[in-house]
Design a protein around this motif. Sequence first.
Motif, short mmCIF file in Angstrom:
data_model
loop_
_atom_site.label_atom_id
_atom_site.label_comp_id
_atom_site.label_asym_id
_atom_site.label_seq_id
_atom_site.Cartn_x
_atom_site.Cartn_y
_atom_site.Cartn_z
N LYS A 22 -14.34 10.24 -3.77
CA LYS A 22 -14.57 10.05 -5.20
C LYS A 22 -13.63 8.98 -5.74
O LYS A 22 -13.95 8.29 -6.71
CB LYS A 22 -14.36 11.36 -5.95
CG LYS A 22 -15.43 12.40 -5.68
CD LYS A 22 -15.23 13.63 -6.54
CE LYS A 22 -16.34 14.65 -6.31
NZ LYS A 22 -16.15 15.86 -7.16
N ALA A 23 -12.46 8.84 -5.12
CA ALA A 23 -11.49 7.85 -5.59
C ALA A 23 -10.66 7.35 -4.42
O ALA A 23 -10.38 8.09 -3.47
CB ALA A 23 -10.59 8.44 -6.66
N ILE A 24 -10.24 6.09 -4.48
CA ILE A 24 -9.42 5.47 -3.46
C ILE A 24 -8.24 4.79 -4.15
O ILE A 24 -8.42 3.99 -5.05
CB ILE A 24 -10.21 4.43 -2.66
CG1 ILE A 24 -11.42 5.08 -1.97
CG2 ILE A 24 -9.33 3.74 -1.62
CD1 ILE A 24 -12.41 4.09 -1.42
N LEU A 25 -7.03 5.14 -3.73
CA LEU A 25 -5.82 4.55 -4.29
C LEU A 25 -5.27 3.52 -3.32
O LEU A 25 -4.90 3.86 -2.19
CB LEU A 25 -4.77 5.63 -4.56
CG LEU A 25 -3.41 5.14 -5.06
CD1 LEU A 25 -3.55 4.49 -6.44
CD2 LEU A 25 -2.40 6.29 -5.10
N LEU A 26 -5.21 2.26 -3.74
CA LEU A 26 -4.66 1.20 -2.91
C LEU A 26 -3.17 1.05 -3.16
O LEU A 26 -2.72 1.04 -4.31
CB LEU A 26 -5.38 -0.12 -3.18
CG LEU A 26 -6.88 -0.15 -2.91
CD1 LEU A 26 -7.44 -1.55 -3.14
CD2 LEU A 26 -7.21 0.34 -1.50
N ILE A 27 -2.39 0.94 -2.10
CA ILE A 27 -0.94 0.84 -2.19
C ILE A 27 -0.43 -0.27 -1.27
O ILE A 27 -1.21 -0.92 -0.57
CB ILE A 27 -0.25 2.17 -1.79
CG1 ILE A 27 -0.54 2.50 -0.30
CG2 ILE A 27 -0.73 3.31 -2.68
CD1 ILE A 27 0.24 3.68 0.23
N HIS A 28 0.90 -0.50 -1.28
CA HIS A 28 1.57 -1.35 -0.31
C HIS A 28 1.16 -2.82 -0.40
O HIS A 28 1.02 -3.50 0.60
CB HIS A 28 1.30 -0.81 1.10
CG HIS A 28 2.38 -1.18 2.10
ND1 HIS A 28 2.29 -2.29 2.91
CD2 HIS A 28 3.55 -0.58 2.42
CE1 HIS A 28 3.35 -2.35 3.69
NE2 HIS A 28 4.14 -1.33 3.41
N PHE A 29 0.96 -3.32 -1.61
CA PHE A 29 0.62 -4.73 -1.78
C PHE A 29 1.80 -5.62 -1.43
O PHE A 29 2.96 -5.25 -1.62
CB PHE A 29 0.19 -5.01 -3.23
CG PHE A 29 -1.04 -4.24 -3.64
CD1 PHE A 29 -2.30 -4.63 -3.21
CD2 PHE A 29 -0.93 -3.14 -4.46
CE1 PHE A 29 -3.42 -3.92 -3.59
CE2 PHE A 29 -2.05 -2.42 -4.85
CZ PHE A 29 -3.30 -2.81 -4.40
N SER A 30 1.51 -6.82 -0.95
CA SER A 30 2.56 -7.77 -0.60
C SER A 30 3.35 -8.18 -1.83
O SER A 30 2.79 -8.39 -2.92
CB SER A 30 1.94 -9.01 0.04
OG SER A 30 2.91 -10.02 0.22
N ALA A 31 4.66 -8.33 -1.65
CA ALA A 31 5.54 -8.72 -2.76
C ALA A 31 5.29 -10.15 -3.22
O ALA A 31 5.79 -10.57 -4.26
CB ALA A 31 7.00 -8.57 -2.34
N ARG A 32 4.50 -10.91 -2.47
CA ARG A 32 4.20 -12.29 -2.85
C ARG A 32 3.28 -12.37 -4.08
O ARG A 32 3.20 -13.40 -4.71
CB ARG A 32 3.53 -13.03 -1.69
CG ARG A 32 2.10 -12.62 -1.44
CD ARG A 32 1.44 -13.41 -0.32
NE ARG A 32 2.10 -13.19 0.96
CZ ARG A 32 1.61 -13.59 2.13
NH1 ARG A 32 0.46 -14.24 2.16
NH2 ARG A 32 2.24 -13.35 3.25
#
Length: 263
Positions: free
Chosen positions: A225-235
């Motif tokens: 029902k939902a997807i949480l995206l994490i851990h994006f690049s600091a750039r």
Amino acid sequence: MENKTMKDSESINSNRRGNSSQKRERGLQIEGYSIEGLSIAGHETCIIVPSLNLAFDIGKCPQRAISQQFLFISHGHMDHIGGLPMYVATRSLYRMQPPTIIVPKVIKESVEKLFEAHRSMDHSELNHTLIGLDVGEEFYLRKDLKVRAFKTYHVIPSQGYIVYSVKQKLKQEYVGLLGDEIKKLKLSGVESTYVEDKTTADNAREYGHTHLSEIIDLADRFQNKAILLIHFSARYQLDVIQEAISAIPPPLAGRVFALTEGF
């Protein structure tokens, strides 16, 4: 001249307050759960679910993670485990109950040595319960809540965790799910370190990470029902991440959220 300087200063401060007020409130509300924390690749990852009294990874030990009784560590990279001794020590300082820490079984001995080193330097007890959990094994947080470890793919041994609510009478078809079947659950957290074309999916895999394009390519397999995206690049700047998320096509459109605190 002094008055002009003061006015300029007031203007700058006003702009900062204005920019701050435009920021979203801390945390996200997803499918009835409050999700807090931050996740910036290479810097710090700590995902907090206050209603379940737990956190996934500890990063540099953000203050609001300290009150969580249960901590689940995914792997041994510093940006995910660096604040572990501080987490335990601060709970003791606040006279909280010693926490329960779950780690991949393969790194349990190393984590024990980490605590022994800090006990030797700090002359503190650092009381806690440390549990090594292997892929497929389960741990009960309480009678109505359990967690199962599933395999994840990184440059070092790692694993993720699925939280099951036993009280809600888990549907029979969900019983015994393996990690690659997390797609069927209500809410899942998925790493998406890279979101633009300057870094390819092959480049991302080389470092044990995921590109947003890979998630989009597998859209039909996600039944969450939902997807949480994490851990994006600091750039990335915040607007780059937001633009990438808003451009996600159906059937994922509207079901994807991004944890962007700190960007």
